[in-house]
Design a protein around this motif. Structure first.
Motif, PDB file in Angstrom:
ATOM      1  N   ASP A   1      23.712  -1.680 -16.212  1.00  0.00           N
ATOM      2  CA  ASP A   1      24.435  -0.412 -16.104  1.00  0.00           C
ATOM      3  C   ASP A   1      23.491   0.776 -16.254  1.00  0.00           C
ATOM      4  OD1 ASP A   1      26.734  -1.843 -15.784  1.00  0.00           O
ATOM      5  OD2 ASP A   1      27.353  -1.703 -17.890  1.00  0.00           O
ATOM      6  N   VAL A   2      22.525   0.650 -17.184  1.00  0.00           N
ATOM      7  CA  VAL A   2      21.583   1.745 -17.404  1.00  0.00           C
ATOM      8  C   VAL A   2      20.716   1.934 -16.165  1.00  0.00           C
ATOM      9  CG1 VAL A   2      19.663   2.579 -18.805  1.00  0.00           C
ATOM     10  CG2 VAL A   2      21.564   1.376 -19.891  1.00  0.00           C
ATOM     11  N   THR A   3      20.210   0.857 -15.640  1.00  0.00           N
ATOM     12  CA  THR A   3      19.350   0.941 -14.453  1.00  0.00           C
ATOM     13  C   THR A   3      20.082   1.578 -13.283  1.00  0.00           C
ATOM     14  OG1 THR A   3      18.177  -1.061 -15.169  1.00  0.00           O
ATOM     15  CG2 THR A   3      17.911  -0.405 -12.885  1.00  0.00           C
TER      16      THR A   3
ATOM     17  N   ASP B   1      15.550   8.193  -9.097  1.00  0.00           N
ATOM     18  CA  ASP B   1      14.083   8.142  -9.126  1.00  0.00           C
ATOM     19  C   ASP B   1      13.496   9.159 -10.104  1.00  0.00           C
ATOM     20  OD1 ASP B   1      14.109   6.122  -7.306  1.00  0.00           O
ATOM     21  OD2 ASP B   1      13.714   7.400  -5.562  1.00  0.00           O
ATOM     22  N   ARG B   2      14.087  10.367 -10.154  1.00  0.00           N
ATOM     23  CA  ARG B   2      13.577  11.388 -11.076  1.00  0.00           C
ATOM     24  C   ARG B   2      13.703  10.931 -12.522  1.00  0.00           C
ATOM     25  NH1 ARG B   2      16.167  17.189 -10.237  1.00  0.00           N
ATOM     26  NH2 ARG B   2      17.910  16.071 -11.166  1.00  0.00           N
ATOM     27  N   SER B   3      14.883  10.420 -12.846  1.00  0.00           N
ATOM     28  CA  SER B   3      15.130   9.999 -14.231  1.00  0.00           C
ATOM     29  C   SER B   3      14.210   8.854 -14.635  1.00  0.00           C
ATOM     30  CB  SER B   3      16.594   9.567 -14.389  1.00  0.00           C
ATOM     31  OG  SER B   3      17.465  10.626 -14.082  1.00  0.00           O
ATOM     32  N   ARG B   4      14.031   7.910 -13.734  1.00  0.00           N
ATOM     33  CA  ARG B   4      13.163   6.777 -14.034  1.00  0.00           C
ATOM     34  C   ARG B   4      11.731   7.248 -14.274  1.00  0.00           C
ATOM     35  NH1 ARG B   4      15.215   1.711 -12.324  1.00  0.00           N
ATOM     36  NH2 ARG B   4      13.121   0.976 -11.785  1.00  0.00           N
ATOM     37  N   GLU B   5      11.254   8.192 -13.456  1.00  0.00           N
ATOM     38  CA  GLU B   5       9.885   8.676 -13.595  1.00  0.00           C
ATOM     39  C   GLU B   5       9.715   9.477 -14.879  1.00  0.00           C
ATOM     40  OE1 GLU B   5       5.940   8.792 -12.547  1.00  0.00           O
ATOM     41  OE2 GLU B   5       7.578   7.662 -11.617  1.00  0.00           O
TER      42      GLU B   5
ATOM     43  N   SER C   1      18.104  15.435 -21.152  1.00  0.00           N
ATOM     44  CA  SER C   1      19.428  15.442 -21.778  1.00  0.00           C
ATOM     45  C   SER C   1      20.244  14.229 -21.343  1.00  0.00           C
ATOM     46  CB  SER C   1      20.165  16.740 -21.415  1.00  0.00           C
ATOM     47  OG  SER C   1      21.450  16.756 -21.987  1.00  0.00           O
ATOM     48  N   ASP C   2      20.172  13.906 -20.047  1.00  0.00           N
ATOM     49  CA  ASP C   2      20.887  12.723 -19.549  1.00  0.00           C
ATOM     50  C   ASP C   2      20.336  11.441 -20.187  1.00  0.00           C
ATOM     51  OD1 ASP C   2      22.403  14.344 -17.924  1.00  0.00           O
ATOM     52  OD2 ASP C   2      21.118  14.059 -16.152  1.00  0.00           O
ATOM     53  N   LEU C   3      19.004  11.365 -20.343  1.00  0.00           N
ATOM     54  CA  LEU C   3      18.390  10.189 -20.947  1.00  0.00           C
ATOM     55  C   LEU C   3      18.774  10.072 -22.422  1.00  0.00           C
ATOM     56  CD1 LEU C   3      14.824  10.413 -19.331  1.00  0.00           C
ATOM     57  CD2 LEU C   3      16.622   8.753 -18.785  1.00  0.00           C
ATOM     58  N   GLU C   4      18.902  11.217 -23.092  1.00  0.00           N
ATOM     59  CA  GLU C   4      19.361  11.199 -24.487  1.00  0.00           C
ATOM     60  C   GLU C   4      20.777  10.668 -24.577  1.00  0.00           C
ATOM     61  OE1 GLU C   4      18.146  14.258 -27.516  1.00  0.00           O
ATOM     62  OE2 GLU C   4      17.659  15.388 -25.690  1.00  0.00           O
ATOM     63  N   ASP C   5      21.644  11.099 -23.655  1.00  0.00           N
ATOM     64  CA  ASP C   5      23.027  10.632 -23.662  1.00  0.00           C
ATOM     65  C   ASP C   5      23.105   9.115 -23.485  1.00  0.00           C
ATOM     66  OD1 ASP C   5      23.912  13.214 -23.992  1.00  0.00           O
ATOM     67  OD2 ASP C   5      24.320  13.552 -21.848  1.00  0.00           O
ATOM     68  N   LEU C   6      22.132   8.550 -22.772  1.00  0.00           N
ATOM     69  CA  LEU C   6      22.084   7.092 -22.577  1.00  0.00           C
ATOM     70  C   LEU C   6      21.470   6.366 -23.775  1.00  0.00           C
ATOM     71  CD1 LEU C   6      20.925   6.988 -18.840  1.00  0.00           C
ATOM     72  CD2 LEU C   6      23.172   6.291 -19.725  1.00  0.00           C
TER      73      LEU C   6
ATOM     74  N   PHE D   1      14.343  -1.206 -23.154  1.00  0.00           N
ATOM     75  CA  PHE D   1      14.649  -1.001 -21.738  1.00  0.00           C
ATOM     76  C   PHE D   1      13.371  -0.901 -20.927  1.00  0.00           C
ATOM     77  CE2 PHE D   1      15.882   2.222 -18.360  1.00  0.00           C
ATOM     78  CZ  PHE D   1      16.424   1.272 -17.513  1.00  0.00           C
ATOM     79  N   PHE D   2      12.379  -0.187 -21.447  1.00  0.00           N
ATOM     80  CA  PHE D   2      11.103  -0.044 -20.747  1.00  0.00           C
ATOM     81  C   PHE D   2      10.425  -1.404 -20.585  1.00  0.00           C
ATOM     82  CE2 PHE D   2       6.481   0.459 -20.865  1.00  0.00           C
ATOM     83  CZ  PHE D   2       6.275   1.326 -19.805  1.00  0.00           C
ATOM     84  N   VAL D   3      10.384  -2.185 -21.665  1.00  0.00           N
ATOM     85  CA  VAL D   3       9.730  -3.499 -21.623  1.00  0.00           C
ATOM     86  C   VAL D   3      10.428  -4.421 -20.629  1.00  0.00           C
ATOM     87  CG1 VAL D   3       9.380  -5.605 -22.982  1.00  0.00           C
ATOM     88  CG2 VAL D   3       8.697  -3.396 -23.922  1.00  0.00           C
ATOM     89  N   ASP D   4      11.764  -4.396 -20.621  1.00  0.00           N
ATOM     90  CA  ASP D   4      12.513  -5.310 -19.757  1.00  0.00           C
ATOM     91  C   ASP D   4      12.554  -4.861 -18.297  1.00  0.00           C
ATOM     92  OD1 ASP D   4      12.984  -6.859 -21.942  1.00  0.00           O
ATOM     93  OD2 ASP D   4      15.113  -6.378 -22.139  1.00  0.00           O
ATOM     94  N   ALA D   5      12.603  -3.553 -18.067  1.00  0.00           N
ATOM     95  CA  ALA D   5      12.863  -3.069 -16.710  1.00  0.00           C
ATOM     96  C   ALA D   5      11.665  -2.418 -16.023  1.00  0.00           C
ATOM     97  CB  ALA D   5      14.029  -2.064 -16.749  1.00  0.00           C
TER      98      ALA D   5
END
Length: 362
Positions: free
Chosen positions: A10-12, A17-21, A60-65, A86-90
């Motif tokens: 769900d998080v992924t 692309d912006r958020s992931r970077e 802010s969006d990443l904090e909400d997650l 999440f970083f290690v797994d994805a």
């Protein structure tokens, strides 16, 4: 590498692309420096054109997650423990070691010589992992079952004797046993000679498998008192020790964990970690963690109760003997900002080497 939690599907799916970077840069900056990364500096690092204000919106969006947080008001952002997982797994890409790195590990983990104990190998492996990771190197091994070379009975008092077992690498194990009433010095010698003739070159495990056969042989070759002594010795050596979970823990490089500590709270957490490592049940727990999946396992902070108070991370892998039994584990303990992508293949290859040496009987 074995996943330690359920996938972040769900998080992924919720990240563009912006958020992931942005997220990836925050985590990589933390793993490299340990410092929060602010929106202005981050906007300069991104491959796409994004203003500091737009970066703050993404943050802010990443904090909400629950993936990042601000340690102080108006500060930059750091990954949460969930974010690190999440970083290690994805995101994390684990490469293979270079030939030079493999050679360096192999040179530092050499099989001990014929008259040297296995302890030397375990210590070398722990020191090597500590030096390469800048964390604490950890090696757990099942207590060895030495090949017996010599047995001797030493009378301590009329009804007690010390049974001395000498292994092929001069390991010595002593057990106190009760003596049959009236046994003489010559009968002690006779019983020891019988055991030396029949047990030399075997392990205690092999001995346990032929106790009944030996009892029948004893009855035909020794007098009643010597026979009684031999059977008492066999009973003491053959059982009653599994409950001790005989394992050895070697940790080297604890001083590395002191680097970068900010204050009393950090030092107190580290003390808790050291106290945990001294408890024998912790050895069993670490081994169980390694056994719970194939390959390298990564535990971040409170993901396992052993390190939940100290907030440390553990990268660990089991190794097996020639019969495919897990006989130990190797790993690295450190802060949550370990260089996971570099340490994972290092731990994996060390486990492979330890398995190779275990299978060769060393």
């Amino acid at each position: 590498m074995t996943p330690t939690t359920t996938p972040f599907k769900d998080v992924t799916a919720s990240l563009d692309d912006r958020s992931r970077e942005v997220f990836r840069r925050i985590v990589e900056s933390y793993l490299e420096s340990g410092d929060p990364l602010g929106s202005r500096n981050l906007s300069r690092l991104l491959p796409m054109s994004l203003s500091p204000a737009s970066v703050r919106n993404v943050m802010s969006d990443l904090e909400d997650l629950g993936l990042i947080y601000a340690p102080h008001v108006s500060a930059g952002r750091l990954p949460t423990q969930l974010g690190l997982r999440f970083f290690v797994d994805a995101f994390m890409q684990v490469g293979d070691l270079s030939a030079e790195e493999r050679g360096s590990i192999e040179r530092q983990i050499r099989p001990p010589g014929p008259d040297q104990p296995m302890e030397n190998l375990l210590t070398e492996a722990s020191l090597m992992l500590s030096g390469l990771s800048r964390g604490a190197g950890l090696v757990i091994a099942a207590k060895s079952d030495p090949v017996l070379k010599h047995v001797e009975f030493i009378r301590l008092e009329p009804t007690k004797a010390l049974a001395v077992l000498v292994g092929e690498h001069n390991q010595i194990e002593n057990r106190i046993i009760d003596l049959p009433a009236g046994i003489t010095a010559s009968q002690l010698t006779e019983a020891a000679n019988f055991l030396n003739a029949n047990l030399a070159g075997q392990t205690l495990v092999e001995l346990r498998n032929q106790i009944e056969k030996l009892k029948q042989q004893v009855a035909g070759e020794l007098d009643v008192l010597s026979q009684d002594l031999v059977e008492r010795g066999l009973a003491v050596w053959s059982g009653g020790r599994d409950e001790e979970k005989p394992t050895r823990l070697i940790v080297r490089g604890r001083a590395n964990l002191l680097e970068g500590l900010a204050g009393t709270d950090d030092i107190d957490r580290l003390r808790l970690l050291f106290d945990d490592l001294e408890r024998k049940e912790s050895l069993v727990e670490i081994l169980n963690l390694a056994e719970s999946g194939s390959g390298v396992r990564i535990f971040i902070g409170s993901e396992n109760k052993l390190f939940s108070l100290s907030g440390s991370s553990l990268i660990v892998a089991p190794y097996r003997d020639g019969e495919d039994r897990i006989v130990g584990a190797v790993g690295v303990i450190g802060p949550t900002r370990l260089n996971y992508s570099r340490i994972v293949p290092m731990v994996d290859y060390t486990a492979q080497l330890m398995a190779r040496l275990s299978r060769s009987g060393r």
